[in-house]
Design an enzyme around this catalytic site. Sequence first.
Site, PDB file in Angstrom:
ATOM      1  N   LYS A 185      13.741  18.681  40.329  1.00 22.43           N
ATOM      2  CA  LYS A 185      13.943  17.614  38.951  1.00 22.43           C
ATOM      3  C   LYS A 185      13.694  18.395  37.790  1.00 22.43           C
ATOM      4  O   LYS A 185      12.997  19.800  37.901  1.00 22.43           O
ATOM      5  CB  LYS A 185      12.193  16.789  40.024  1.00 22.43           C
ATOM      6  CG  LYS A 185      11.690  15.850  39.305  1.00 22.43           C
ATOM      7  CD  LYS A 185      10.877  14.693  39.328  1.00 22.43           C
ATOM      8  CE  LYS A 185      10.955  13.647  38.791  1.00 22.43           C
ATOM      9  NZ  LYS A 185      10.871  13.833  37.329  1.00 22.43           N
TER      10      LYS A 185
ATOM     11  N   HIS B 201      14.726  -4.495  21.725  1.00 26.28           N
ATOM     12  CA  HIS B 201      13.993  -5.213  22.790  1.00 26.28           C
ATOM     13  C   HIS B 201      14.282  -4.235  24.459  1.00 26.28           C
ATOM     14  O   HIS B 201      13.909  -4.787  25.819  1.00 26.28           O
ATOM     15  CB  HIS B 201      14.093  -6.360  23.648  1.00 26.28           C
ATOM     16  CG  HIS B 201      13.912  -6.928  22.494  1.00 26.28           C
ATOM     17  ND1 HIS B 201      12.432  -7.942  21.564  1.00 26.28           N
ATOM     18  CD2 HIS B 201      14.230  -7.631  21.626  1.00 26.28           C
ATOM     19  CE1 HIS B 201      13.177  -8.192  20.380  1.00 26.28           C
ATOM     20  NE2 HIS B 201      14.048  -8.421  20.801  1.00 26.28           N
TER      21      HIS B 201
ATOM     22  N   SER C 227       8.929  19.912  38.445  1.00 27.76           N
ATOM     23  CA  SER C 227       7.518  19.009  39.253  1.00 27.76           C
ATOM     24  C   SER C 227       7.469  20.773  40.604  1.00 27.76           C
ATOM     25  O   SER C 227       8.362  21.392  40.555  1.00 27.76           O
ATOM     26  CB  SER C 227       8.354  17.830  40.364  1.00 27.76           C
ATOM     27  OG  SER C 227       7.163  17.765  41.337  1.00 27.76           O
TER      28      SER C 227
ATOM     29  N   GLU D  78       8.254  14.746  25.370  1.00 29.81           N
ATOM     30  CA  GLU D  78       6.709  14.383  25.346  1.00 29.81           C
ATOM     31  C   GLU D  78       6.101  15.355  24.857  1.00 29.81           C
ATOM     32  O   GLU D  78       4.779  15.184  24.005  1.00 29.81           O
ATOM     33  CB  GLU D  78       6.328  14.996  27.222  1.00 29.81           C
ATOM     34  CG  GLU D  78       7.053  14.135  28.634  1.00 29.81           C
ATOM     35  CD  GLU D  78       7.384  14.305  29.400  1.00 29.81           C
ATOM     36  OE1 GLU D  78       7.714  13.442  30.397  1.00 29.81           O
ATOM     37  OE2 GLU D  78       7.049  15.055  29.651  1.00 29.81           O
TER      38      GLU D  78
END
Length: 459
Positions: A315, A179, A309, A322
């Site tokens: 970053k 969970h 980024s 993805e």
Amino acid sequence: MNHTRTERDSMGEMQVPAAALYGASTARAVENFPVSGTPLPAELIHAYGRIKRAAAQTNAALGLLEPAVAEGIAAAAGEIAEGRHDAHFPVDIYQTGSGTSTNMNVNEVIATLCKPLAVHPNDHVNLGQSSNDTFPTAIHVATALALRDTLAPALMDLEDSLRRKAASFDAVVKIGRTHLMDATPVRLGQEFGGWARQAGLSVARTRRALDALMELPLGGTAVGTGLNAHPEFAARTIARLEAETGLPFREAADHFEAQSAKDACVEAHGQLATIAVSLHKIACDLRLLGSGPRCGIGELRLPATQPGSSIMPGKVNPVIPEAVTMVAARVAGNQTTVTWCGAGGFLELNVSMPLLGTCLLESIRLLANAATILRTKCVEGTEANEERCRELIELSLSMVTSLVPKIGYDRAAAIAKESVATGRTVRELCTARLDDLGLTTAELNELLDPQRMSEKESI
């Protein structure tokens, strides 16, 4: 300079680009279907070349074509199968639902390549055939080859990479999660082993998809009766395709089912949709475990592949996982499309076949490429952050679970709640009350040993 030539078919004259190998029928289709601007996948055209070559050889052996004509057709079809004329197949995906425009495109290109043999696209190249049986046959052949030669190897390589990582990470103990919340410890190798098993099962699903496509509709001609085809045409031609590809193709048990229904294609894509779900799970887990690097889970260090980024310096994002999740989304969409195309069978013919074949081949290509980049650009360079794994285990409330057999569920729950309230770890709280719990230091350390908890023999 004249940039067109005049060609004629049964409907009359058409202007055709002067350099085009196709004729009037194809030119009509190009004019009639300016829908997506995207032609059918090249793999489908190459499969058509295989079919036309095998058909010509069969018709020659049956005495239905003159040897010189059959040899010319077979040679031209072979060039198409090799991809040497891909630019001459411009018909849009969204065309006649039987794929007749593409069948005639192939017939016309072959006839042109056969000059000066005076080969007719219908009478000779299409002898014993119809769009209604050759187009679905091309779908099966193209898809089966792509499954075997493209997708299965990519998935096997991914499985191998994940298994090697599982072995190398087997000693790294970390906290499990259910969970998305803290659970009892697992080994990082066990997580990678689970993903490897998913990849292995995906290989098996690829083989099941292959099995579904082994029956070929060839020989049914227009409606499944085999009208205008020699009784031995289908069996002999399919035997040639089997020998050439090494795949155990066989004639459809019932040509009416094979031409009017596309259940086999829907079944095959169902396996692809399941593979997409597996890759999505693996990609998402890698992304979650690699989140951070300071304020996320951070148990994995994923390879840095590019700046993440345009505004935040330094970053780095999990771009490979993805991309894989987006592939899964596309394949899921194709599953819906394939299902609807499969439902496009009315009486003796399915009339959604060009889109059906396109979706199958696109899903295979995307899944194979996704599996490859996931392996080469993510899995193989992933490292374990062992210090972070140890840190999070000690912080986890679920460490108290191993105490339940000794102190009971309620007392264990009370310790967990106190840990939340005070910020102290389960180990610290238990160490402070060993006498009250009836445990020695050695017993506590054994019970709270995360390695022991990750093994089946722990209880």
